[in-house]
Design an enzyme around this catalytic site. Structure first.
Site, PDB file in Angstrom:
ATOM      1  N   HIS A 417       0.847  -1.091   0.035  1.00  0.00           N
ATOM      2  CA  HIS A 417       0.062   0.060   0.067  1.00  0.00           C
ATOM      3  C   HIS A 417       0.752   1.215  -0.099  1.00  0.00           C
ATOM      4  O   HIS A 417       0.648   2.294  -0.706  1.00  0.00           O
ATOM      5  CB  HIS A 417      -0.940   0.130   1.263  1.00  0.00           C
ATOM      6  CG  HIS A 417      -1.728   1.355   1.542  1.00  0.00           C
ATOM      7  ND1 HIS A 417      -1.240   2.215   2.128  1.00  0.00           N
ATOM      8  CD2 HIS A 417      -2.662   1.626   0.759  1.00  0.00           C
ATOM      9  CE1 HIS A 417      -2.114   3.361   1.966  1.00  0.00           C
ATOM     10  NE2 HIS A 417      -3.226   2.914   1.323  1.00  0.00           N
ATOM     11  N   CYS A 749      35.587   4.263 -24.800  1.00  0.00           N
ATOM     12  CA  CYS A 749      34.923   4.217 -23.538  1.00  0.00           C
ATOM     13  C   CYS A 749      35.653   5.137 -22.540  1.00  0.00           C
ATOM     14  O   CYS A 749      36.763   4.747 -22.375  1.00  0.00           O
ATOM     15  CB  CYS A 749      34.741   2.945 -22.974  1.00  0.00           C
ATOM     16  SG  CYS A 749      33.826   1.691 -23.910  1.00  0.00           S
TER      17      CYS A 749
END
Length: 804
Positions: A417, A749
């Site tokens: 919830h 990279c």
């Protein structure tokens, strides 16, 4: 009869005004989807007309209207008093004889004359619409058996139209109280005693990523998930490869499932259900088999396709027949209503002392005063902007949670919830933090961070953070040079997939090995021969579910890689095989027993040289098995492989041969194998390397260090380290030229192209066609590349496509 009740088989989604969204959806699935194999328990629903008859025969419609007119709409100071008065009016009423007769007639038909157990659920006539969901606002009653118990439950459902939270919800969403009716759905119970139930989403609920189904499950009835009482098992299924018939479960997580909610065996008990401690053996096994997970995922996709929107479903498995059933399905309201691809990136400017951790809900951050509350009755202690810290929440908390900046609970999972409400409110939440109410001091300033992956952190103090807003739809990628991501953490993959990108140029598997596995692969290969008894005991406990310890490594690594591959599918994801140094491998559990001591690990037993060596070859075999599982079983053929620190061409051939012996054959099923260009020998022998590999990725950090002979981590000489040094640039230029001449792929990279616009311009001028960035550098890097392309007028669209 049709004015009072409707069988599910006579209801369609267009009947929402008659039977509410929940019951309309059950009818729609019964009529349209049961023929496709989806099983929905039989049932019927009372209509809105029955509710109005109830109010009118008892003469309370006007009284309810007057009570609502007296509601304090400024501070809601009399909300509890007003709600209680409304519910009392309804509960004291009598069900009209005609309504009672039709309910009992339909109930007896449903049970074939026997007092069958049913679920009695409320369904408001404006419920479960994509623009507003009444989920959890009204009451449901489970395992109701017998005529009088059923009628009592129906009356209680009617009264729940006026729970405090439902009244506040209608006020917040502009629904007129007097025009909302309550339909009651009566549905055969699925026998979950000794079985399981749960929920599912047809998207990833935190990021809104649409290509996965999330299935959560627990033992017994599913209310413990909603209430946040337990942490469920979780399974992520990748939709595109599921449609191809693959074993598409890309992630599994074993929950604690500490409690099991079952039907009460006592017919005279006040409560129809009882919550008991789950047996240890049940806590330590998954509630669903892989075929069952895949079946539920296929059903979820069919439901989503039928409704043409993301869905939130409830399911259960019958303990006697073993059959799976769909209990409810409603539109997912959070991401459905959100404008697509609107991103806010939250970044801490500094980190503080971490008080507790748990599961992160959302990707936001918030600071505020902690209010440690025991129940909604403590509302007087809460101020707007405070952070609620409590054991768990239920729908009764809804009226006060609208004030808060964040939510922290001891218990619960992603479908609890507290999680659902946090998403609706757009506030960060951390659930399952275990001892938050003990470790967080009431009244203290704290920072809640949900932007660091699936783990959420509560830090001491109000830490500074920044928010970067972007609309990826308006951010064009470079025209010619592909902009890829460098990724390590699978937990961030779904969110990062929304960034502008051309795929993943470098997936570092070391992060997955360290965080998800934590064990040296050779310690799993040689588990029965371990001399370190303390390590053996720790490994035994960590791998309890795996009789074959090697499978633990393969499963965890494959799931981490698959999550990232799925997030960016069908774009290429380049996975670098492990590149730990010996001193780093030794830090893994059991690692000291298998790693030699080296004076200079950076230049020692690392990368390619490990993969064919007897000291590690079998460990490399586990890495290959994980890649094979991702590509062949899960169907994620966008995964490519990259070999780091390969010193010689002959070493490269050895690695390819070893890979083939482990079932990874270059070229088979489209497998491409790249090599890092990070050693001067890679540059000088580029043509020879290009003969055996499919492409290169320049590791600019190591290449610069080895070109200049510098340890950039040494304080004495680190100031000499620069990727812009003439020698380093010359090596990079030579590498790009050689790769282009050989007709193979080439990329880079590193951080430099984002930090240094001149370096980005240099790469573009050389004709590199791909650069990979860390996520926090991607946007700046794209800007630098686009600027360089404009300045040089370079368009490489006709060049060989380059990744990495």
């Amino acid at each position: 009869m049709n004015d009072i009740i409707r069988n599910f088989s006579a209801i369609r989604i267009t009947d929402t005004a008659i039977v509410g969204g929940k019951n309309a959806s059950l009818g729609e699935m019964t009529v349209t989807l049961t023929g496709k194999g989806i099983k929905v328990p039989e049932g019927f629903a009372t209509t809105a007309a029955a509710f109005w008859m109830y109010l009118d025969i008892n003469g309370i419609r006007q009284s309810l209207l007057q009570l609502m007119q007296q509601l304090d709409r400024e501070t809601f100071s009399n909300l509890a008093e007003t709600g209680a008065a409304c519910r009392k009016l309804i509960l004291e009423g009598t069900i009209p004889a005609e309504v009672e007769r039709e309910i009992l007639r339909a109930y007896n038909v449903l049970g074939k004359g026997a007092p069958v157990a049913v679920a009695v659920r409320s369904s408001a006539t404006a419920e479960d619409m994509p623009e507003a969901s009444f989920a959890g606002q009204h009451e449901s009653y489970l395992n109701i058996r017998g005529e009088q118990a059923l009628l009592k439950a129906v009356r209680r459902c009617f009264a729940s139209l006026y729970t405090d939270r439902a009244i506040k919800y209608r006020e917040d969403n502009g629904f007129e109280h007097s025009k909302v009716a309550l339909s009651v759905g009566i549905q055969l119970m699925v026998r979950t005693n000794g079985s399981c139930s749960g929920v599912g989403f047809t998207l990833e609920p935190e990021s809104g990523f649409r290509d996965v189904v999330l299935i959560s499950g627990i033992w017994g009835l599913g209310e413990n998930i909603v209430q946040g009482t337990v942490a469920p098992d979780e399974f992520y299924v990748f939709k595109p490869t599921l449609l191809e018939g693959k074993q598409a479960i890309i992630q599994r997580k074993l929950g604690d499932k500490a409690k099991t909610l079952c039907f009460s065996d006592d017919p005279n008990a006040e409560e129809s259900t009882v919550n008991t401690d789950t047996l240890l053996e049940d806590r330590q096994r998954y509630v669903l088999s892989d075929p069952e997970v895949l079946q539920l995922a296929r059903w979820a996709m069919q439901i989503e396709e039928h409704y043409n929107c993301p869905m939130d479903i409830e399911w259960a498995r019958d303990a006697v027949t073993g059959e799976l059933f769909i209990l409810q399905a409603r539109p997912e309201t959070i991401h459905t209503a959100k404008k697509p691809q609107q991103l806010k990136i939250y970044k801490l400017r500094e980190k503080g002392n971490c008080l507790v951790t748990g599961e992160a809900i959302g990707e936001k951050m918030a600071t505020g005063i902690a209010r440690v509350l025991q129940s909604p009755a403590d509302i007087g202690e809460l101020r707007p902007g405070d952070i609620v810290v409590t054991d768990n929440t239920s729908p009764d908390w809804d009226p006060i949670l609208k004030k808060v900046a964040a939510i922290v609970t001891n218990t619960g999972g992603r479908t609890s919830h507290a999680s659902i409400v946090a998403r609706e409110l757009g506030v960060p939440a951390i659930v399952g933090a275990t001892d938050a109410t003990q470790k967080i001091r009431d009244g203290a300033a704290i920072t809640v961070s949900c932007s660091e992956g699936k783990i959420g952190y509560v830090y001491e103090g109000a830490l500074p953070f920044e928010v970067i807003e972007m609309d990826p739809g308006n951010m064009a990628l470079p025209e010619s040079t592909e902009a890829c991501l460098i990724i390590s953490d699978p937990d961030k993959a779904f969110q990062l997939s929304f960034y502008p990108n051309d795929g993943v140029g470098l997936l570092r598997m070391e992060f997955i090995i360290t965080h998800a596995i934590g064990i040296h692969p050779m310690a799993l290969v040689k588990y029965d021969e371990l001399k370190d008894k303390a390590a053996w005991s720790a490994i035994t406990e960590k791998t309890l579910l795996y009789p074959d310890k090697k499978k633990f490594f393969v499963d965890k690594l494959s799931q981490g890689i698959a999550t990232i591959a799925a997030a960016f599918y069908p774009k290429d994801v380049i996975v670098r095989m492990s590149d730990f140094k010996t001193n780093e491998y030794a830090q893994l559990l059991g690692g000291k027993e298998f790693e030699p001591l080296e004076e200079n690990p950076m230049l020692g037993f690392r990368g390619a040289s490990r993969y064919y060596h007897p000291l590690y070859k079998e460990g490399f075999g586990l890495e290959c098995a994980a890649i094979k599982m991702v590509r062949e079983e899960m169907g994620l053929t966008n995964v490519k492989v990259m070999i780091p620190f390969c010193r010689t061409v002959e070493e490269g051939r050895k690695v390819l041969n070893v890979m083939e012996s482990f079932g990874l054959r270059q070229g088979e099923n489209g497998l491409e194998v790249y090599v890092m260009a990070e050693i001067p020998s890679n540059v000088l022998q580029a043509a020879a390397f290009a003969d055996i590999f499919d492409g290169f990725s320049i590791g600019s950090n190591d290449l610069t260090q080895l070109t200049l002979g510098i340890d950039r981590d040494s304080a004495l000489v680190s100031d000499l380290f620069s990727e812009e040094d003439a020698a380093a640039r010359m090596m990079i230029s030579m590498m790009i030229t050689a790769a282009k001449k050989a007709g193979v792929r080439i990329g880079l990279c590193g951080q430099a192209p984002s930090d240094l616009p001149d370096f980005a311009a240099f790469l573009v001028a050389q004709g590199i066609t791909s650069v990979s960035f860390n996520p926090d550098a991607l946007l700046k890097g794209i800007a630098n590349i686009r600027k360089a392309e404009d300045e040089y007028g370079i368009n490489n669209k006709n060049a060989l496509p380059v990744l990495i």
